[in-house]
Design a protein around this motif. Structure first.
Motif, short mmCIF file in Angstrom:
data_model
loop_
_atom_site.label_atom_id
_atom_site.label_comp_id
_atom_site.label_asym_id
_atom_site.label_seq_id
_atom_site.Cartn_x
_atom_site.Cartn_y
_atom_site.Cartn_z
N TRP A 157 0.89 -1.09 -0.05
CA TRP A 157 0.13 0.01 0.07
C TRP A 157 0.97 1.32 0.01
O TRP A 157 0.51 2.22 -0.64
CB TRP A 157 -0.98 -0.05 1.14
N ILE A 158 2.06 1.39 0.72
CA ILE A 158 2.92 2.26 0.64
C ILE A 158 3.46 2.56 -0.72
O ILE A 158 3.60 3.81 -1.05
CB ILE A 158 3.98 2.16 1.77
N VAL A 159 3.77 1.42 -1.32
CA VAL A 159 4.63 1.74 -2.55
C VAL A 159 3.39 2.28 -3.61
O VAL A 159 3.39 3.15 -4.33
CB VAL A 159 5.16 0.52 -3.18
N CYS A 160 2.06 1.72 -3.53
CA CYS A 160 0.99 1.93 -4.45
C CYS A 160 0.51 3.44 -4.16
O CYS A 160 0.25 4.32 -5.13
CB CYS A 160 -0.24 1.14 -4.39
N ALA A 161 0.57 3.88 -2.96
CA ALA A 161 0.09 5.33 -2.39
C ALA A 161 1.18 6.15 -2.94
O ALA A 161 0.70 7.29 -3.57
CB ALA A 161 -0.17 5.27 -0.89
N GLY A 162 2.50 6.04 -3.01
CA GLY A 162 3.62 6.74 -3.51
C GLY A 162 3.40 6.94 -5.19
O GLY A 162 3.48 7.95 -5.74
N ALA A 163 2.86 5.81 -5.64
CA ALA A 163 2.82 5.93 -7.09
C ALA A 163 1.67 6.69 -7.51
O ALA A 163 1.73 7.46 -8.45
CB ALA A 163 2.78 4.45 -7.78
N ALA A 164 0.58 6.41 -6.78
CA ALA A 164 -0.59 7.10 -7.20
C ALA A 164 -0.40 8.50 -6.77
O ALA A 164 -0.86 9.19 -7.55
CB ALA A 164 -1.65 6.40 -6.03
N GLY A 165 0.35 8.95 -5.76
CA GLY A 165 0.59 10.47 -5.69
C GLY A 165 1.30 11.04 -6.76
O GLY A 165 1.05 12.25 -7.10
N VAL A 166 2.32 10.46 -7.37
CA VAL A 166 3.08 10.98 -8.40
C VAL A 166 2.04 11.19 -9.58
O VAL A 166 2.03 12.09 -10.35
CB VAL A 166 4.32 10.10 -8.73
N ILE A 167 1.42 10.03 -9.87
CA ILE A 167 0.57 9.87 -11.15
C ILE A 167 -0.85 11.02 -11.01
O ILE A 167 -0.86 11.75 -11.74
CB ILE A 167 -0.30 8.61 -11.19
N ILE A 168 -1.47 10.94 -9.77
CA ILE A 168 -2.49 12.01 -9.59
C ILE A 168 -2.13 13.53 -9.64
O ILE A 168 -2.55 14.21 -10.16
CB ILE A 168 -3.42 11.73 -8.47
N LYS A 169 -0.92 13.65 -8.96
CA LYS A 169 -0.42 15.08 -8.83
C LYS A 169 -0.11 15.60 -10.19
O LYS A 169 -0.17 16.56 -10.58
CB LYS A 169 0.57 15.21 -7.76
N THR A 170 0.71 14.51 -10.96
CA THR A 170 1.08 15.06 -12.17
C THR A 170 0.24 15.28 -13.17
O THR A 170 -0.26 16.28 -13.97
CB THR A 170 2.16 13.90 -12.75
N LEU A 171 -0.86 14.55 -13.10
CA LEU A 171 -2.31 14.71 -14.09
C LEU A 171 -2.97 15.97 -13.57
O LEU A 171 -3.48 16.80 -14.43
CB LEU A 171 -3.13 13.46 -13.91
N MET A 172 -3.08 16.25 -12.22
CA MET A 172 -3.72 17.50 -11.81
C MET A 172 -2.95 18.89 -12.42
O MET A 172 -3.34 19.73 -12.67
CB MET A 172 -3.90 17.45 -10.48
N GLU A 173 -1.48 18.64 -12.41
CA GLU A 173 -0.77 19.82 -12.87
C GLU A 173 -0.75 19.75 -14.15
O GLU A 173 -0.85 21.02 -14.62
CB GLU A 173 0.86 19.56 -12.16
N ARG A 174 -0.96 18.78 -14.87
CA ARG A 174 -1.13 18.98 -16.33
C ARG A 174 -2.27 19.64 -16.55
O ARG A 174 -2.47 20.43 -17.45
CB ARG A 174 -0.95 17.78 -17.04
N SER A 175 -3.36 19.25 -16.03
CA SER A 175 -4.71 19.88 -16.36
C SER A 175 -4.85 21.30 -15.91
O SER A 175 -5.30 22.03 -16.71
CB SER A 175 -5.51 18.87 -15.21
N LYS A 176 -4.05 21.56 -14.88
CA LYS A 176 -4.38 23.19 -14.44
C LYS A 176 -3.23 23.81 -15.56
O LYS A 176 -3.82 24.97 -15.90
CB LYS A 176 -3.52 23.39 -13.04
N ALA A 177 -2.14 23.27 -15.94
CA ALA A 177 -1.29 24.12 -17.00
C ALA A 177 -2.05 24.10 -18.29
O ALA A 177 -1.93 25.25 -18.96
CB ALA A 177 0.00 23.06 -17.27
#
Length: 185
Positions: A161-181
């Motif tokens: 879960w820790i590894v998955c949550a870290g990966a999800a954080g990277v993916i979700i935050k990256t997608l959110m930043e791209r959407s804002k941009a």
């Protein structure tokens, strides 16, 4: 040398007076390391908790190692780690020598039951404080909810879960930043 001694004493105090192990130590680490001594910020301490959870060993001991290393390098990490585990080692050796002599005593059983309840409260307190600082936006709430649900209803090891949550954080935050941009463009 004085700062090394202070590292040892602070972490020996934390290790010697905190019942319940790693998670029960988190509020005391917060008070001693962040509030009383300014050895780390709350954010740094949360990062140490996260890394300490992902690495082998006890979270509080791992955190002590990180803080000691930050303060005085390798020797600081070693001293803080020894300080954190030394009291427990001594206490456990004493208890181990006499455990069979007193575990059958009813008041000892009742005392241990009370201590377990108190440790639950200390862990809950640490969780609430961490959640207040960690749950900062929709992405972190989503990851939190997913991990809670999946960990309650599956039997998967926590490191997954820790590894998955870290990966999800990277993916979700990256997608959110791209959407804002894209919205700005």
């Amino acid at each position: 040398m004085k700062e090394l001694w202070e590292l040892f004493i602070v972490f020996a105090k934390i290790g010697g007076f905190t019942f319940g192990g790693g998670y029960a130590m988190l509020p005391i680490l917060q008070r001693e390391v962040v509030e009383n001594r300014n050895w780390a910020t709350s954010e740094e301490l949360m990062d140490y908790y996260a890394i300490g959870q992902c690495t082998p060993g006890i979270i509080a001991v791992n955190t002590a190692t990180f803080i000691g290393y930050k303060r005085k390098g390798i020797i600081g990490g070693i001293v803080a780690t020894i300080g954190c585990v030394f009291p427990s080692l001594v206490i456990i050796m004493i208890i181990a020598a006499f455990i069979n002599s007193f575990t059958h005593i009813v008041w000892v059983q009742h005392a241990l039951a009370g201590i377990r309840v108190c440790v639950c409260v200390l862990v809950l307190d640490a969780v609430i404080k961490l959640a207040k600082k960690s749950l900062i936006d929709a992405a972190t709430y989503l990851i939190f909810a997913a991990v809670v649900i999946l960990s309650l209803f599956t039997n998967v090891a926590s490191f997954v879960w820790i590894v998955c949550a870290g990966a999800a954080g990277v993916i979700i935050k990256t997608l959110m930043e791209r959407s804002k941009a894209q919205k700005k463009a």
